[in-house]
Design a protein around this motif. Structure first.
Motif, PDB file in Angstrom:
ATOM      1  N   GLY A  39       6.239   9.941 -15.020  1.00 49.63           N
ATOM      2  CA  GLY A  39       4.916   8.625 -14.777  1.00 49.63           C
ATOM      3  C   GLY A  39       5.245   7.268 -13.516  1.00 49.63           C
ATOM      4  N   SER A  40       6.154   7.329 -13.791  1.00 47.70           N
ATOM      5  CA  SER A  40       6.641   5.662 -13.259  1.00 47.70           C
ATOM      6  C   SER A  40       7.643   6.643 -11.506  1.00 47.70           C
ATOM      7  N   TRP A  41       7.599   7.840 -11.136  1.00 46.94           N
ATOM      8  CA  TRP A  41       7.907   8.629 -10.173  1.00 46.94           C
ATOM      9  C   TRP A  41       6.599   8.961  -9.426  1.00 46.94           C
ATOM     10  N   LEU A  42       5.667   9.396 -10.163  1.00 48.37           N
ATOM     11  CA  LEU A  42       4.275   9.545  -9.362  1.00 48.37           C
ATOM     12  C   LEU A  42       3.929   8.878  -9.166  1.00 48.37           C
ATOM     13  N   ALA A  43       3.578   7.347  -9.898  1.00 49.14           N
ATOM     14  CA  ALA A  43       2.787   6.368  -9.392  1.00 49.14           C
ATOM     15  C   ALA A  43       3.713   5.535  -8.060  1.00 49.14           C
ATOM     16  N   ARG A  44       4.856   5.853  -8.001  1.00 54.41           N
ATOM     17  CA  ARG A  44       4.844   5.158  -6.901  1.00 54.41           C
ATOM     18  C   ARG A  44       5.132   5.777  -5.700  1.00 54.41           C
ATOM     19  N   ARG A  45       5.160   7.615  -5.800  1.00 52.62           N
ATOM     20  CA  ARG A  45       4.338   8.159  -5.129  1.00 52.62           C
ATOM     21  C   ARG A  45       3.165   8.189  -4.304  1.00 52.62           C
ATOM     22  N   GLU A  46       2.251   7.930  -5.442  1.00 51.29           N
ATOM     23  CA  GLU A  46       0.305   7.921  -5.372  1.00 51.29           C
ATOM     24  C   GLU A  46       0.435   6.602  -4.775  1.00 51.29           C
ATOM     25  N   GLY A  47       1.078   5.817  -5.199  1.00 51.33           N
ATOM     26  CA  GLY A  47       0.844   4.346  -4.467  1.00 51.33           C
ATOM     27  C   GLY A  47       0.916   4.209  -3.124  1.00 51.33           C
ATOM     28  N   GLY A  48       1.965   4.372  -2.708  1.00 47.73           N
ATOM     29  CA  GLY A  48       2.651   4.113  -1.667  1.00 47.73           C
ATOM     30  C   GLY A  48       1.444   5.184  -0.453  1.00 47.73           C
ATOM     31  N   LYS A  49       1.538   5.997  -1.028  1.00 55.92           N
ATOM     32  CA  LYS A  49       0.312   6.886   0.006  1.00 55.92           C
ATOM     33  C   LYS A  49      -0.847   6.231  -0.110  1.00 55.92           C
ATOM     34  N   ALA A  50      -1.275   5.827  -1.348  1.00 55.56           N
ATOM     35  CA  ALA A  50      -2.793   4.768  -0.989  1.00 55.56           C
ATOM     36  C   ALA A  50      -3.020   4.159   0.249  1.00 55.56           C
ATOM     37  N   MET A  51      -1.359   3.152  -0.195  1.00 59.66           N
ATOM     38  CA  MET A  51      -0.975   1.920   0.447  1.00 59.66           C
ATOM     39  C   MET A  51      -1.092   2.683   1.622  1.00 59.66           C
ATOM     40  N   ARG A  52      -0.722   3.515   2.545  1.00 59.99           N
ATOM     41  CA  ARG A  52      -0.598   4.120   3.955  1.00 59.99           C
ATOM     42  C   ARG A  52      -2.524   3.958   4.260  1.00 59.99           C
ATOM     43  N   ALA A  53      -2.932   4.498   3.185  1.00 57.31           N
ATOM     44  CA  ALA A  53      -4.027   5.226   3.509  1.00 57.31           C
ATOM     45  C   ALA A  53      -4.941   3.773   3.700  1.00 57.31           C
ATOM     46  N   PHE A  54      -4.860   2.945   2.998  1.00 58.90           N
ATOM     47  CA  PHE A  54      -5.242   1.302   3.006  1.00 58.90           C
ATOM     48  C   PHE A  54      -5.198   1.095   4.468  1.00 58.90           C
ATOM     49  N   VAL A  55      -3.814   0.742   4.630  1.00 60.99           N
ATOM     50  CA  VAL A  55      -4.083   0.107   5.614  1.00 60.99           C
ATOM     51  C   VAL A  55      -3.616   0.999   7.472  1.00 60.99           C
ATOM     52  N   SER A  56      -3.539   2.356   7.177  1.00 60.97           N
ATOM     53  CA  SER A  56      -4.412   2.654   8.380  1.00 60.97           C
ATOM     54  C   SER A  56      -6.262   2.607   8.156  1.00 60.97           C
ATOM     55  N   THR A  57      -6.382   3.040   7.656  1.00 62.35           N
ATOM     56  CA  THR A  57      -8.158   2.976   7.171  1.00 62.35           C
ATOM     57  C   THR A  57      -9.048   1.829   7.723  1.00 62.35           C
ATOM     58  N   ALA A  58      -7.601   0.238   7.148  1.00 62.07           N
ATOM     59  CA  ALA A  58      -8.622  -1.138   7.353  1.00 62.07           C
ATOM     60  C   ALA A  58      -8.069  -1.231   9.202  1.00 62.07           C
ATOM     61  N   GLY A  92      -3.171   9.202 -17.862  1.00 65.65           N
ATOM     62  CA  GLY A  92      -3.023   8.310 -16.690  1.00 65.65           C
ATOM     63  C   GLY A  92      -1.971   9.478 -15.970  1.00 65.65           C
ATOM     64  N   LEU A  93      -1.865  10.121 -16.300  1.00 65.00           N
ATOM     65  CA  LEU A  93      -1.415  11.632 -15.650  1.00 65.00           C
ATOM     66  C   LEU A  93      -2.947  12.198 -14.217  1.00 65.00           C
ATOM     67  N   LEU A  94      -4.371  12.286 -15.055  1.00 64.55           N
ATOM     68  CA  LEU A  94      -5.320  12.572 -14.412  1.00 64.55           C
ATOM     69  C   LEU A  94      -5.622  11.305 -13.732  1.00 64.55           C
ATOM     70  N   LEU A  95      -5.398  10.321 -13.952  1.00 65.21           N
ATOM     71  CA  LEU A  95      -5.862   8.960 -12.600  1.00 65.21           C
ATOM     72  C   LEU A  95      -4.593   9.357 -11.669  1.00 65.21           C
ATOM     73  N   MET A  96      -3.679  10.247 -11.593  1.00 62.47           N
ATOM     74  CA  MET A  96      -2.780   9.312 -10.709  1.00 62.47           C
ATOM     75  C   MET A  96      -3.074  11.052  -9.875  1.00 62.47           C
ATOM     76  N   LEU A  97      -3.747  12.047 -10.550  1.00 62.08           N
ATOM     77  CA  LEU A  97      -3.659  13.428  -9.702  1.00 62.08           C
ATOM     78  C   LEU A  97      -4.741  13.227  -8.901  1.00 62.08           C
ATOM     79  N   PRO A  98      -4.614  13.699  -7.450  1.00 62.11           N
ATOM     80  CA  PRO A  98      -5.833  13.544  -6.278  1.00 62.11           C
ATOM     81  C   PRO A  98      -7.058  14.069  -6.822  1.00 62.11           C
ATOM     82  N   PRO A  99      -7.423  15.409  -7.721  1.00 66.03           N
ATOM     83  CA  PRO A  99      -8.478  15.871  -7.578  1.00 66.03           C
ATOM     84  C   PRO A  99      -9.147  14.446  -8.827  1.00 66.03           C
ATOM     85  N   SER A 100      -8.582  14.590 -10.233  1.00 69.26           N
ATOM     86  CA  SER A 100      -9.345  14.312 -10.665  1.00 69.26           C
ATOM     87  C   SER A 100      -9.883  12.342 -10.605  1.00 69.26           C
TER      88      SER A 100
END
Length: 162
Positions: A39-58, A92-100
């Motif tokens: 879960g911590s590995w997945l949170a780091r990976r998905e959090g990084g993706k979300a941060m990059r998406a936020f920066v590019s959108t902003a 928590g895993l459901l909140l990490m996966l993009p479809p759910s």
């Protein structure tokens, strides 16, 4: 809220008991630790993706509400995965996966919009909108004014948010 927390605790104990009965105490502890690490590995990976998406959108000048909400849901999912228990790990895993997470985002944004409208109406009171412009209420005549003036007419109706 206390009832929900009590039901959550009962569900966690039942899940740990069921897994413990199936794989034993050491297997249960190993599964809980493995869930925390994955879960911590997945949170780091998905959090990084979300941060990059936020920066590019902003940077592109668009509204980053989707990316910001994704980051919040990923953080909540990470916290839930770090809490010991199988029910919180699954949520928590459901909140990490993009479809759910997309479903959770839509529900969260709809709820936030309804609460914002309710709060705004409570804070400022009902308003009248005519041709997309807010019409300020006319000042009430003071009691010292002459009685020959007619009071402003009252128009009854309902406010439609939309």
């Amino acid at each position: 809220m206390a009832v929900v927390f009590l039901l959550y605790v009962i569900a966690e104990v039942a899940a740990i008991w069921a897994v413990g009965s199936a794989v034993g105490v050491l297997g249960t502890i190993a599964l809980l630790l493995a869930g925390a690490f994955v879960g911590s590995w997945l949170a780091r990976r998905e959090g990084g993706k979300a941060m990059r998406a936020f920066v590019s959108t902003a940077q592109s000048g668009r509204n980053p509400e989707k990316e910001l909400t994704d980051g919040m849901l990923i953080a909540l999912g990470g916290v839930l995965i770090m809490i010991p228990g199988f029910v919180s790990d699954v949520v928590g895993l459901l909140l990490m996966l993009p479809p759910s997470r997309a479903v959770a985002r839509r529900l969260w944004l709809r709820r936030a919009e309804k609460r914002a409208v309710r709060y705004a109406n409570r804070a400022r009171g009902p308003v009248m909108v005519v041709d997309s412009e807010i019409v300020e209420p006319a000042p009430r005549p003071s009691s010292a004014s002459s009685s020959s003036e007619k009071p402003h007419p009252v128009i009854e109706g309902r406010i439609v948010e939309g």
